[in-house]
Design a protein around this motif. Structure first.
Motif, PDB file in Angstrom:
ATOM      1  N   VAL A 171      -0.423  41.019   9.056  1.00  0.00           N
ATOM      2  CA  VAL A 171      -0.841  40.357   7.714  1.00  0.00           C
ATOM      3  C   VAL A 171      -2.193  39.986   7.780  1.00  0.00           C
ATOM      4  N   ALA A 172      -2.931  39.637   8.943  1.00  0.00           N
ATOM      5  CA  ALA A 172      -4.163  38.887   9.045  1.00  0.00           C
ATOM      6  C   ALA A 172      -5.053  40.259   8.762  1.00  0.00           C
ATOM      7  N   TYR A 173      -4.769  41.296   9.379  1.00  0.00           N
ATOM      8  CA  TYR A 173      -5.685  42.554   9.160  1.00  0.00           C
ATOM      9  C   TYR A 173      -5.591  42.866   7.655  1.00  0.00           C
ATOM     10  N   LEU A 188      -8.848  32.599   5.308  1.00  0.00           N
ATOM     11  CA  LEU A 188      -8.353  31.699   6.151  1.00  0.00           C
ATOM     12  C   LEU A 188      -6.869  32.127   6.649  1.00  0.00           C
ATOM     13  N   ILE A 189      -6.856  32.391   7.835  1.00  0.00           N
ATOM     14  CA  ILE A 189      -5.439  32.878   8.295  1.00  0.00           C
ATOM     15  C   ILE A 189      -4.548  31.579   9.078  1.00  0.00           C
ATOM     16  N   ASP A 190      -3.513  31.363   8.590  1.00  0.00           N
ATOM     17  CA  ASP A 190      -2.333  30.527   9.062  1.00  0.00           C
ATOM     18  C   ASP A 190      -1.669  31.136  10.236  1.00  0.00           C
ATOM     19  N   VAL A 211      -7.154  41.918  16.614  1.00  0.00           N
ATOM     20  CA  VAL A 211      -7.357  42.773  15.616  1.00  0.00           C
ATOM     21  C   VAL A 211      -8.147  42.287  14.622  1.00  0.00           C
ATOM     22  N   VAL A 212      -8.360  41.015  14.328  1.00  0.00           N
ATOM     23  CA  VAL A 212      -9.252  40.668  13.118  1.00  0.00           C
ATOM     24  C   VAL A 212     -10.730  40.281  13.732  1.00  0.00           C
TER      25      VAL A 212
END
Ligand SMILES: Nc1nc2c(ncn2[C@@H]2O[C@H](COP(=O)(O)OP(=O)(O)OP(=O)(O)O)[C@@H](O)[C@H]2O)c(=O)[nH]1
Ligand SMILES: [Mg+2]
Length: 299
Positions: A171-173, A188-190, A211-212
């Protein structure tokens, strides 16, 4: 906010303005030490405060209230300023001028206020003209996706999500790719709340970070957890790395010690404090302002 510390320092000011014996000073400071610890001031920090007061008194006894207040202000300011200074918005601007998107992963144990803090920061960034996208990388807790989607709708921001149970790193990627393709400024990553002792979940966080390769790993702690917030900060910093900190729920905390403890022991920038549940209830961590809340003339 900070009522506990304010009460302690008011009492202390009364007791040590004027000539007292060494024995009386020691008795007063022993008592203050315990009161500070009860107000969530970490042991080492309480010790530091008490020893500073002793040294300063032994150098030159305080003649009146004003002298005591000035010395106390100096001591507390020195402690709060150990949290190195970082203007969050300036920092994002600086990063965004070099590389876009700027990515921030939010870390913290369950229920500390991560998702709410993300929404507040998203609004702040949006109001400063940044193009923001939210990443619903808490694919774990029931209701987590709906919660962050609600904020995205309210704030009129894009959000990337996958199914519950899917890999948060994916999801973040995807969110970072989405931002790259559209020229957005900030991601902004929850993430799902996790106990710092839960190895599987900590590994999942490490994977997101691998990954990010985020520009910032922002730890959110809850002021109400007191000394445990300090333990959380130490553990997350050892396990995943922490770049800066937000202390949420300061408004609900009457003690106030956690700000002193984090500043002195962790020495990372504390970028914001949460002071309520609304979007604008997020203030810059301002040592001067906190000092004037803690150390004030009795009314
Ligand atoms: N009073 C107050 N409440 C806050 C603040 N920040 C968050 N909250 C409340 O704390 C509760 C938990 O906040 P969340 O943002 O869901 O916390 P979280 O860390 O994302 O929780 P999980 O996703 O379950 O790990 C909510 O009821 C928020 O409204 C704050 O600064 N002050
Ligand atoms: Mg959450």
């Amino acid at each position: 906010m900070f009522e506990g510390l304010r009460r302690i320092f008011r009492g202390l000011t009364e007791k040590i303005s004027g000539k007292i014996s060494k024995k009386t000073l020691t008795e007063i400071l022993d008592e203050i030490f315990l009161e500070l610890v009860e107000c969530d001031v970490a042991y080492v920090v309480a010790e530091k405060i008490v020893e500073e007061i002793r040294l300063r008194y032994e150098e030159r006894p305080f003649k009146n209230h004003n002298e005591v207040l000035n010395v106390l202000k100096e001591i507390i300011l020195n402690i709060l300023e150990k949290a190195s200074n970082q203007n969050f918005i300036n920092e994002i601007t600086k990063h965004a001028s070099k590389k876009k998107p700027v990515t921030i992963v939010f870390l913290g144990i369950n229920g500390v206020g991560k998702t709410t803090t993300i929404a507040k920061i998203a609004k702040k960034l949006r109001d400063h003209g940044f193009k923001v996208v939210l990443s619903a990388a808490d694919t774990y807790r029931a209701g987590a996706q709906e919660q962050i989607e609600y904020h995205a709708k309210k704030l009129n921001l894009p959000i990337i999500k996958h199914k519950y149970g899917s890999d948060p790193a994916a999801v973040a990627y995807d969110t970072v790719r989405y931002a790259e393709n559209r020229g957005l400024d900030v991601v902004l990553i929850d993430t799902a709340g996790r106990m710092h002792t839960d190895i599987d979940l900590v590994n999942e966080l490490k994977k997101i970070v691998r990954v990010v390769e985020p520009d910032f790993k922002t730890l959110v702690v809850d002021a109400l957890t007191g000394n445990d917030a300090l333990e959380q900060a130490k553990m997350f910093n050892e396990q995943v790395g922490v770049d800066n900190i937000v202390i949420a729920k300061m408004d609900a905390d009457v003690k106030g010690g956690v700000a002193l403890s984090l500043a002195y022991v962790i020495q990372k920038p504390i970028v914001f404090i949460g002071v309520g549940q609304k979007y604008d209830d997020l203030e810059k961590f301002d040592p001067q302002k906190i000092v004037s809340l803690i150390i004030s003339e009795a009314k």
